[in-house]
Design a protein around this motif. Structure first.
Motif, short mmCIF file in Angstrom:
data_model
loop_
_atom_site.label_atom_id
_atom_site.label_comp_id
_atom_site.label_asym_id
_atom_site.label_seq_id
_atom_site.Cartn_x
_atom_site.Cartn_y
_atom_site.Cartn_z
N GLU A 966 -16.44 62.58 12.83
CA GLU A 966 -16.01 60.97 13.24
C GLU A 966 -17.35 60.31 13.61
O GLU A 966 -17.41 58.68 13.26
N PHE A 967 -18.37 60.81 14.37
CA PHE A 967 -19.32 60.04 14.84
C PHE A 967 -20.38 59.55 13.30
O PHE A 967 -20.80 58.42 13.33
N GLN A 968 -20.55 60.62 12.58
CA GLN A 968 -21.12 60.22 11.38
C GLN A 968 -20.49 59.15 10.67
O GLN A 968 -21.36 58.28 10.12
N LYS A 969 -19.13 59.16 10.62
CA LYS A 969 -18.59 58.07 9.69
C LYS A 969 -18.86 56.60 10.30
O LYS A 969 -19.13 55.75 9.75
N LYS A 970 -18.72 56.47 11.74
CA LYS A 970 -18.81 55.36 12.36
C LYS A 970 -20.42 54.86 12.22
O LYS A 970 -20.81 53.83 12.20
N GLU A 971 -21.25 55.79 12.20
CA GLU A 971 -22.89 55.59 11.99
C GLU A 971 -22.83 54.95 10.78
O GLU A 971 -23.67 53.93 10.58
N TRP A 972 -22.44 55.46 9.92
CA TRP A 972 -22.55 55.01 8.23
C TRP A 972 -21.81 53.43 8.23
O TRP A 972 -22.58 52.61 7.67
N ILE A 973 -20.60 53.44 8.90
CA ILE A 973 -20.22 51.95 8.71
C ILE A 973 -21.10 51.13 9.57
O ILE A 973 -21.22 49.74 9.14
N ARG A 974 -21.71 51.40 10.65
CA ARG A 974 -22.35 50.52 11.42
C ARG A 974 -23.61 50.07 10.80
O ARG A 974 -24.11 49.10 10.77
N LYS A 975 -24.11 51.05 9.98
CA LYS A 975 -25.65 50.65 9.25
C LYS A 975 -25.41 50.06 7.92
O LYS A 975 -26.19 49.57 7.17
N GLN A 976 -23.79 49.62 7.65
CA GLN A 976 -24.08 48.68 6.18
C GLN A 976 -24.24 47.36 6.72
O GLN A 976 -24.42 46.62 5.70
N GLY A 977 -24.19 46.82 8.00
CA GLY A 977 -24.85 45.50 8.22
C GLY A 977 -26.06 45.64 8.94
O GLY A 977 -26.76 46.60 8.99
N PRO A 978 -26.83 44.42 9.55
CA PRO A 978 -27.87 44.67 10.39
C PRO A 978 -27.79 45.46 11.44
O PRO A 978 -26.58 45.42 12.33
N HIS A 979 -28.64 46.27 11.81
CA HIS A 979 -28.72 47.40 12.99
C HIS A 979 -29.83 47.66 13.50
O HIS A 979 -30.78 47.65 12.67
N PHE A 980 -29.69 47.97 14.59
CA PHE A 980 -30.91 48.52 15.40
C PHE A 980 -31.28 49.60 14.85
O PHE A 980 -30.60 50.85 14.70
N VAL A 981 -32.65 50.05 14.50
CA VAL A 981 -33.31 51.10 14.00
C VAL A 981 -34.04 51.68 15.29
O VAL A 981 -33.87 52.85 15.65
N GLU A 982 -34.74 50.91 16.22
CA GLU A 982 -35.46 51.08 17.45
C GLU A 982 -34.76 50.02 18.48
O GLU A 982 -34.92 48.89 18.15
N TYR A 983 -34.47 50.55 19.40
CA TYR A 983 -33.64 49.71 20.60
C TYR A 983 -34.91 49.05 21.26
O TYR A 983 -36.01 49.12 21.32
#
Length: 1250
Positions: A966-983
């Protein structure tokens, strides 16, 4: 109607079980005629009788058995011969009814009677009592009670609340005892209580009290309860430790002081050396004496003696003395030993001659000599004791003796006791030169003169004639209980006058030795008590005699203290074997077999002892040892055509167990039958819910021809004898039993066949329940990346003595040529060196000292070898991949996919892929739901070859995999738009500017970045860099400053001060007066309080007027403030050159991430993380309620990469509520962050009070 109904029922039963009946009939045809034979049985047993005097009594019984049993009557275990007393006894046997009639009973007929029935299958007995009463006893019930106790009543004695192993210390008082229950309870009868040492009985409580313990009291104490029916005993060991020495490091007190020899002139005192020497070797011993009736002790020797015997002289004849001994080492003196028993300074012969008339007779010098030559009684390097017999002439009542010595090689005799002759025929000589050789002789004297000397002794060299024992041999510890270990050792070689052994123990690796016994033990086996459960100990042993204590033996191997299988020393020896059978018989010998004990005592069986006895006329004789030490062996030197019984005892390192019950009666005659003898040593392995493996050994007696097969019989354990049925219709060597009913218990037996027919059946096995035990494992085939094939077996219930035994085709492989056997922990592996057709077969593994852990694997060409077993992994988007790889598979290979025993197919939920070129088989799932918890199996088939592999996903394993998916799936969805690579992070530039920085991926042209400070948006004049995606925000540097220099009047004088924006140790401060640096004194001082810099002038004078200035410099820039003390105003000069504010830039800070309050349910886990900043990297400390915390299993405190601090509480409970703080510190400053944790119970609502 009745006849027709019966016939119909018979036809119904026949039609419904026709096949079973035919099989049973064929099976019974193969049975021998002797299966109808059975041991005698009592249908009606004789009963006891109480009769009046002169009456007759008849005892009768009914006995069955085939062949017809021979019946013998006994009175008090003595056979009754009716012909010996005609008319007194009458024995009648009619068919199966047997009777004994006693005519005109008298008191002598009161006894216990036994009737014994015996045939070729065995022997049984029954008992009855006859009590003959006198009419006189009607008026004397107590007399009748005593006669009843002697003949009619059997008491049962039970010892309860037993005392256990006890520990005491010298000088203490120790009490122990048991409760005794006697059944039946008779008011006029009380049991007799006896102790090994003096004891007293208090009602039904038997208690022994030892006041003022000494080491002599150490030993095994036994309580014996005696009744008319016998006695019961209970024993336990009592250990007595040394009292604390008056001087630390002094030895323990000697023990067992007693008189070895007493006469008129001296007493030889003997003792035993202590086990504890205080850490320094014992230099010797001092002997003290005290006359009975006084309290004054006198030391007997000026220098310590090492030999544990010493002759005490200077005694007054006829007076009694007691003795004690003290040990001494370089540190000090021990406590005195226990006082010896009183002993009189008197020749024992004087007591018999006391009161006789004294006569005087001249001793002729040329005739009278001592009766025998002088001999040595004791010889040490300190003294020699001589003894002789008095002269045989009459008139020796007043005879005394002179002793003379002579150095060997000379003829110069010197009288030793020149002043006073000795009165007893023994004498102790001191002050001899060690190493010199002497001869001795004795002269008699009385009032008439001195007689001729005796014959001189042989030359003897002064020195210890008794050598110190050699060190004991190998020491072997064995597990016993949770607090004790059985220690065995090899005896000292050629040890003379051995007193015993001392045993010491030490925790492995500590080298701190403690005595296990304080009183020498005689044997070579001892139970060391008082050990710590779970610790590993090593042991060593020393031997003791009067000459001294030997060197230590070698240390034993370390052993972990825990209970042995079966519960310790009460079960240390094996239980009796059972099931004794004859495998072969010739004219003068028999080959026996028996079943191993059900419990072997926690140690491997080392051998067996067989006893045999002759049976003549139905009466067994005495037992004789055959000394057999094998599982099945031949007993030789028997008599042909004689009847024998046998019993067997098993032995291990703990000792020899109790004997088995006597076997059936066997006749020693040569077997000439054509069929084989019985198979033996039946074993059951690989027990599962519907199958098992039965193994056996072939018959010892083959018959006329070789054995060509076997028949296996089976029946339910509780079924009748007639329910035995054959498993196989044709003779076979098959060992697999299938089609068993789960939960049912079975027994098996085997019969061998040769050309002549089927032989006698073996003894049946013990009942075996068809059930798959929890934790049962199977052999797994593994192929590694190099193509090496191995068989793997794992056992979860190993014991310390367990071993993996590998077999091929059920023949043990001790040193296999084609395989390598490896065992590590609870896993064993059989690795094939160069696999070929020679390696095909059944491979099995059996684990000893377990409850039958075993498995097998058939290696054949019809098995698809697997390169990897079924595994699972996560892919992008949280997809789940199940896969395995076969070693090789053809184009015709097929795969079936199974989940929880249900076939699954290609569809929306499952996607399958089978690459026959690589052998990779895959199945994909988009996600995992709760319904997907269970067992996944891939079943392979390639022609006749098959294989399968399973993967169990249940419990925590499944939940963790589902959570990660479930975590991997949510991460994939998050990375479909702008997202932080380095916080978001920050860095400090060389100009001391703070730059906030982060990196964003998947940026688009219309993407915007907004900055916030404390929740409020701030405007940034910076455009986004779409190529790199790096966003930065730079905060301008912060400068240092100070307030104007001010003047303040104080009680002591004048204070000048200013406040700076920050202060640290690197800020250099200088005060000036009239442009000159101030020299500080007791009157003029400077200092810092917080951010305030001050200058104190006490008792100011005119000279103190003028301009004052303060300068502070941090290495890069400086600041100056001035003030005029004369009141002319303030003049300030600022020389700052844009100096950076180091403290603000680099001090330690908690950047954020901690809440103010955390409310959490009991039983959950709490995890908090915060960012830490500072240069250099700060030190991090966690506090709970203002007290520093330490990381452990409950509180997990981490500080990673110098930036992230995490705080975890596993399984929160109510005691975790409170205030928590994190404190960060470096050289530029300190900062803390606080939060509160509130824990509530599951049935409470957060924040709601009950």
């Amino acid at each position: 109607m009745y006849y027709i109904a019966t016939t119909s029922l018979q036809m119904y039963n026949y039609n419904s079980s026709n096949r079973k009946y035919i099989k049973n009939e064929e099976y019974h045809k193969r049975l021998n005629e002797d299966s109808l034979m059975h041991t005698p049985e009592f249908v009606i047993k004789p009963r006891s009788h109480t009769v009046w005097e002169k009456q007759c009594v008849r005892l009768h019984c009914t006995i069955s058995g085939w062949p017809e049993p021979r019946v013998v009557w006994y009175k008090n275990n003595v056979s009754i011969d009716p012909m010996a007393k005609p008319g007194k006894y009458k024995v009648v046997s009619s068919y199966s009814v047997h009777s004994l009639e006693i005519n005109k009973c008298d008191f002598d007929d009161t006894a216990q009677y036994r009737v014994s029935a015996m045939n070729s299958k065995g022997e049984v007995s029954a008992f009855a009592s006859v009590v003959v009463k006198s009419r006189f006893e009607m008026n004397h019930p107590k007399l009748f009670l005593m006669r009843t106790l002697n003949y009619g009543v059997k008491f049962e004695t039970n010892i309860v609340e037993k005392f256990g192993v006890s520990f005491g210390r010298e000088g203490e008082t120790l009490s122990f005892g048991c409760s005794v229950i006697i059944y039946p309870s008779l008011q006029r009868f009380q049991p007799e209580i006896e102790w090994y040492r003096d004891g007293k009985s208090h009602g039904d409580r038997a208690t022994l009290t030892l006041s003022h313990l000494n080491k002599e009291d150490e030993g095994l104490y036994t309580l014996r309860v005696i009744t008319k029916s016998g006695f019961e005993t209970h024993s336990a060991y009592v250990f007595v430790r040394d009292a604390d020495a008056e001087v630390a490091g002094a030895p323990g007190a000697p023990l067992d002081v007693h008189s070895l020899d007493a006469n008129k002139d001296y007493v030889i005192v003997s003792w035993k050396q202590p086990a504890v020497d205080g850490g320094s070797p014992i230099l010797g011993y001092f002997v003290d004496r005290c006359e009975v009736g006084v309290t004054h002790w006198v030391q007997c020797n000026d220098t310590p003696v090492k030999f544990a015997r010493f002759p005490v002289t200077g005694l007054v004849e006829g007076r009694s003395y007691v003795f004690r001994v003290r040990a001494v080492n370089k540190v000090g003196m021990s406590h005195p030993s226990r006082v010896s028993e009183p002993v009189a300074a008197m020749d024992p012969a004087d007591r018999t001659r006391k009161g006789t008339t004294r006569s005087t007779k001249q001793i002729h010098k040329n005739k009278t000599k001592t009766k025998q030559a002088v001999k040595y009684t004791v010889a040490t390097k300190n003294y020699v004791v001589l003894s002789w017999k008095p002269p045989g002439d009459k008139g020796h009542e007043g005879v005394m003796y002179y002793v003379e010595k002579c150095v060997s090689g000379t003829d110069s005799w010197q009288r030793v006791n020149t002043e006073i002759p000795v009165r007893s025929p023994r004498f102790a000589l001191f002050d001899l030169a060690e190493g010199k050789s002497y001869r001795f002789r004795v002269r008699c004297c009385n009032s008439a003169g001195v007689g001729e000397p005796s014959e001189p002794t042989e030359a003897t060299t002064v020195g210890d004639k008794l050598d110190i024992p050699s060190a004991p041999g190998r020491v072997v510890p064995t597990r016993n209980t949770d607090t004790s270990v059985v220690v065995s050792w090899e005896a000292s070689r050629d040890a003379k006058e051995l007193v015993g052994y001392y045993i010491e123990s030490s925790i492995a690796g500590s080298n701190a030795w403690e005595p296990c016994n304080n009183k020498p033990v005689k044997g070579t086996r001892f139970i060391c008590h008082g050990l710590t459960t779970g610790e590993s100990y090593v042991f060593r042993v020393r031997a003791v005699n009067a000459a001294g204590i030997s060197e230590f033996s070698q240390e034993s191997e370390a052993i972990k203290v825990k209970a042995a299988i079966g519960g310790g020393i009460l079960h240390a020896s094996p239980t009796p074997p059972y099931g004794i059978t004859v495998l072969e018989c010739v004219r003068d010998s028999m080959v026996l077999a028996w079943k191993q004990p059900t419990f072997i005592g926690g140690a491997d069986i080392t051998g067996y002892f067989v006893d045999y006895r002759e049976v003549i006329g139905g009466v067994p004789g005495k037992w004789h040892e055959a000394n057999i030490k094998a599982v099945s062996e031949r007993v030789s030197e028997l008599k042909e055509n004689m009847l024998y019984q046998f019993q067997v005892r098993a032995a291990n390192m703990a000792g020899v167990g109790i004997p088995s019950l006597p076997s059936e009666t066997f006749k020693c005659e040569e077997w000439t039958i054509a069929v084989p003898g019985p198979p033996h040593d039946l074993q059951v392995q690989e027990v599962r819910k519907d199958s098992l493996v039965l193994l056996w050994k072939p018959p010892v007696y083959q018959g006329r021809d070789a054995v060509n097969g076997y028949y296996i019989d089976i029946k339910e354990a509780d079924a009748d004898f007639e329910m035995w049925r054959g498993v196989n219709e044709k003779a076979t060597h098959k060992t697999f039993m299938t089609d068993l009913k789960e939960g049912e218990s079975y027994v098996f037996r085997v019969r061998a066949q040769n050309k002549a027919g089927v032989g006698k059946a073996s003894d049946p096995t013990e009942p075996v329940e068809a059930v798959t035990k929890p934790g049962t494992a199977e052999i797994v085939v593994d192929v590694d990346d190099d193509g090496v094939i191995s068989l793997n077996f794992e056992c979860s219930n190993l014991t310390a003595d367990s071993k993996f035994v590998w077999s091929k085709n059920y023949m043990e492989m001790t040193e296999p040529e084609r395989m390598t056997l490896e065992t590590k922990g609870n896993k064993s592996k059989a690795i094939f060196k160069t696999p070929s057709e020679e390696d095909l077969g059944i491979y099995s593994c059996f684990v000893t000292h377990t409850d039958g852990a075993s498995a097998s694997y058939t290696l054949s060409e019809e098995i698809i070898p697997l390169k990897t077993e079924l595994a699972v992994e996560l892919l992008e988007k949280g997809r789940v991949r199940f896969w395995l790889q076969a070693e090789k598979i053809s184009a015709n290979g097929k795969v079936e996919y199974v989940f929880n025993d249900n076939m699954i197919h290609q569809g929306e939920k499952y996607k399958m892929n089978f690459d026959k070129n690589t052998g990779v088989i895959e199945m994909f799932m988009e996600s995992l739901g709760k319904e997907d918890e269970g067992t996944f199996t891939f079943q392979l088939q390639d022609g006749k070859a098959t294989n399968q592999s399973s993967l169990v996903l249940i419990g925590d394993v499944f939940k963790q995999l589902q959570k990660e998916s479930e975590f991997q799936k949510k991460e994939w969805i998050r990375k479909q738009g702008p997202h932080f690579v380095e916080y978001l992070g920050y860095e400090v530039t060389p100009e001391c500017c703070v730059r906030l920085k982060c990196k964003v991926a998947n940026m688009k042209k219309d993407s915007v970045a907004l900055w916030y400070k404390d929740g409020r948006e701030i405007k940034v004049n910076e455009k986004l860099d779409f190529s790199e995606g790096v966003l930065t925000l730079e905060i301008a540097q912060v400068t240092n400053s100070s307030t104007p220099l001010k003047i303040q009047s104080t009680e002591e004088g004048i204070r000048l001060y200013t406040f700076v924006s920050y202060y640290n140790d690197e800020l250099h401060v200088t005060w000036h007066h009239k442009d000159a640096a101030i020299a500080f004194t007791e009157r003029i001082k400077s200092g810092v309080v917080g951010e305030q810099l001050w200058l104190q002038i006490s008792e100011p004078t005119e000279k103190d007027k003028g301009k004052y200035a303060i300068e502070f410099f941090d290495g890069k820039g400086g600041l100056r403030r001035t003030v005029e003390l004369a009141g002319q105003g303030e003049e300030t000069h600022d020389h700052i050159r844009h100096a950076p504010n180091l403290a603000v830039c680099y001090r330690a800070r908690v950047a954020g991430g901690l809440p103010d309050v955390v409310t959490i349910q009991e039983g959950k886990s709490l995890n908090l993380t915060c960012d830490i900043w500072g240069e250099p990297v700060p030190e991090v400390t966690w506090l709970k309620n203002e007290r520093e915390m330490v990381s452990n299993d409950h509180y997990i405190l981490k500080f990673d990469s110098g930036k992230f601090a995490s705080f975890t509480i596993t399984c929160v409970n109510t005691s975790d509520s409170g205030k928590y703080s994190i404190l960060v510190k470096n050289k530029y400053g300190t900062e803390s962050g606080d939060f509160t944790v509130s824990v509530f119970l599951p049935d409470e609502e957060p924040g709601k009070k009950k």
